[in-house]
Enzyme design. Sequence first.
Site, PDB file in Angstrom:
ATOM      1  N   PHE A  28       7.643  12.658  14.715  1.00  0.00           N
ATOM      2  CA  PHE A  28       7.970  12.968  16.109  1.00  0.00           C
ATOM      3  C   PHE A  28       9.369  13.554  16.192  1.00  0.00           C
ATOM      4  O   PHE A  28      10.318  12.968  15.689  1.00  0.00           O
ATOM      5  CB  PHE A  28       7.881  11.712  16.988  1.00  0.00           C
ATOM      6  CG  PHE A  28       8.122  12.018  18.435  1.00  0.00           C
ATOM      7  CD1 PHE A  28       7.136  12.616  19.208  1.00  0.00           C
ATOM      8  CD2 PHE A  28       9.347  11.744  19.031  1.00  0.00           C
ATOM      9  CE1 PHE A  28       7.359  12.923  20.549  1.00  0.00           C
ATOM     10  CE2 PHE A  28       9.577  12.051  20.363  1.00  0.00           C
ATOM     11  CZ  PHE A  28       8.577  12.643  21.129  1.00  0.00           C
ATOM     12  N   ASP A  53      16.128  14.007  10.918  1.00  0.00           N
ATOM     13  CA  ASP A  53      16.055  13.657  12.327  1.00  0.00           C
ATOM     14  C   ASP A  53      16.412  12.177  12.445  1.00  0.00           C
ATOM     15  O   ASP A  53      15.591  11.300  12.192  1.00  0.00           O
ATOM     16  CB  ASP A  53      14.644  13.941  12.863  1.00  0.00           C
ATOM     17  CG  ASP A  53      14.498  13.531  14.329  1.00  0.00           C
ATOM     18  OD1 ASP A  53      15.393  12.833  14.847  1.00  0.00           O
ATOM     19  OD2 ASP A  53      13.481  13.905  14.944  1.00  0.00           O
ATOM     20  N   LYS A 100      19.500   9.463  21.172  1.00  0.00           N
ATOM     21  CA  LYS A 100      19.214   8.124  21.690  1.00  0.00           C
ATOM     22  C   LYS A 100      20.451   7.219  21.895  1.00  0.00           C
ATOM     23  O   LYS A 100      20.972   7.161  22.978  1.00  0.00           O
ATOM     24  CB  LYS A 100      18.161   7.444  20.823  1.00  0.00           C
ATOM     25  CG  LYS A 100      16.766   8.060  21.046  1.00  0.00           C
ATOM     26  CD  LYS A 100      15.631   7.160  20.610  1.00  0.00           C
ATOM     27  CE  LYS A 100      14.313   7.616  21.184  1.00  0.00           C
ATOM     28  NZ  LYS A 100      13.605   8.615  20.395  1.00  0.00           N
TER      29      LYS A 100
HETATM   30  C1  LIG Z   1      13.081   9.989  20.641  1.00  0.00           C
HETATM   31  C2  LIG Z   1      13.035  10.924  19.492  1.00  0.00           C
HETATM   32  C3  LIG Z   1      13.166  12.312  19.664  1.00  0.00           C
HETATM   33  C4  LIG Z   1      13.229  12.960  21.030  1.00  0.00           C
HETATM   34  O1  LIG Z   1      14.366  12.620  21.740  1.00  0.00           O
HETATM   35  P1  LIG Z   1      14.426  12.930  23.316  1.00  0.00           P
HETATM   36  O2  LIG Z   1      15.816  12.492  23.702  1.00  0.00           O
HETATM   37  O3  LIG Z   1      13.339  12.166  23.963  1.00  0.00           O
HETATM   38  O4  LIG Z   1      14.240  14.392  23.479  1.00  0.00           O
HETATM   39  C5  LIG Z   1      13.205  13.098  18.544  1.00  0.00           C
HETATM   40  N1  LIG Z   1      13.104  12.571  17.309  1.00  0.00           N
HETATM   41  C6  LIG Z   1      12.970  11.246  17.108  1.00  0.00           C
HETATM   42  C7  LIG Z   1      12.893  10.728  15.722  1.00  0.00           C
HETATM   43  C8  LIG Z   1      12.915  10.380  18.188  1.00  0.00           C
HETATM   44  O5  LIG Z   1      12.738   9.075  17.984  1.00  0.00           O
END
Ligand SMILES: *Cc1c(COP(=O)(O)O)cnc(C)c1O
Length: 398
Positions: free
Chosen positions: A137, A222, A251
Site C-alpha cells: 500500500f 515507503d 503519518k
Molecule cells: C498510510 C500509508 C500511505 C498513505 O498515506 P496517506 O497519508 O494516507 O496518503 C502510504 N504508504 C503506507 C505504507 C501507508 O501506511
Amino acid sequence: MTQHTREIFDQVMIQNYIPADFIPVRGKGCRIWDQSGKEYIDFTSGIAVNSLGHCPDEVVEVLQRQGQILWHSSNWFTSEPTLALASKLVEKTFADRVMFVNSGAEANEAALKLARRYAVDRFGYQKSKIISFKQSFHGRTFFTVSVGGQAKYSDGFGPKPADIIHLPFNDLDAVKAVIDDQTCAVIVEPIQGESGVIPANSDFLLGLRELCSQHNVLLIFDEVQTGVGRTGYFYAYMKYGVVPDILTSAKALGNGFPIGAMLTTDTIAKSFAPGVHGTTFGGNPLACAVASKVIDIISQPTFLDNVKQISARLVEALEKINQQYQLFKDIRGEGLLIGAELVEKYQGQASEFVKKAADNGLMILVAGPNVLRFAPALNITEQELALGIARLADSLRC
Ligand SMILES: *Cc1c(COP(=O)(O)O)cnc(C)c1O
C-alpha cells in the site's frame, strides 16, 4: 446547539468510509471520549499517527506558539521551521536533502516521479519500469494506488500509469527474474502495514539493495507507517541496516498535523530542478514546527528503547490471551506495530472483534480481513497499556 449525530454522516458525507457508530470528541494521551462521555483506550493512534498520544502538551505548546507567529507563506518563500526540520532529518538519517508534502501518498507520488525523472535524466526514457509488491500500500493518488499491490483499489478509474510490475513480497528470486537495466525503481514497505503487518525478511531487503545497485535502480523505502519511531527505531531501515536511495515519511511525523516528507541523496535530488515538482502547502511553517518537536522527542535513544520495552510487554500479553482463547495463528511485527492473525475458525472476522473491542472501551485496528492491528501511542503509560489489554481480553473471550 445542533446535535451532530452519526446519522448526519450518511446524509451529507460522501460514503467512501464507514466510520464507527460512536463519535470521538476529545482525546488525551491514549484515551478518547465520545459524545456520550464513554472512555476508550486507543490502541490505534489514528492509524499509527498520534505516536505521542492525543494532544501532547509539548506539541500543543509548539502548535499554539507557531499558530500566533506564521502558518503559511507558500514555497515562494522558505521558513525557519522548515529549515530547522529539514536540517534535523538530514542530520538523523542517510539523506542529504528533503522535500516536504502533506501526506503519505504525496510523499510516494514525489518519490515515484523523482525516480522516473532521474532515470530519464541519466539513462533515457526506456528506463521506466517500477517494481512493487503484491498487497503493498502506497497511498490513493492514481500513481501511488497503481503502484500499490491491490488491484481492487486501482481498478475502475480508466487507463493506469504503465510499466508497473507487482511481484510476491519477500521473494527475491522473483525480483531477480524481472529486474533489469530498464527498471528505474523498486518500492517496498519494510513492514507491509495495511495488508496484514508483514515484515520484510532481512535477506530480502539486503538482496533488493544489491540488485538495485547492480542495475542502477533506485530503492525506495515507503516508511510512511514504519517511520518516526513506530518500530522502535527512528526509521525501520536502521534496524535492517539497508540504506535506501529514497525514503518517504508521513503519518506520525506531525502527530496528526498533516505533513509528509521525501528524503534522498544529493545526486538524486538534482533531478527535481526548479519547477519540476511542487505543492502549495508542503513544508508550511506550522506543520514543520510541529514535526520538529515530534522528532526531537521520538528520535531520542531512550524514547526508542522504551518503545521496544513496551512492545515486548504488549506481545507477551497478546500471547497470554492467545493461550487462553487460541485465536491467533501468528503474532508479528516490530515495536508498536503489531499484527495478530486470526486462526481459520475466525477468518474474515477481524472487523467483528474491532466492534466488540469498541463496545468494551478499546479502539483497535484491522490490517486486512484476518489480522488485528495494534498501534498504540509510543509513549503509552503502563496503566493505559494494562487497562487496554484487560479490555482486549474481555473483547476476545469467545
Ligand atoms: C498510510 C500509508 C500511505 C498513505 O498515506 P496517506 O497519508 O494516507 O496518503 C502510504 N504508504 C503506507 C505504507 C501507508 O501506511
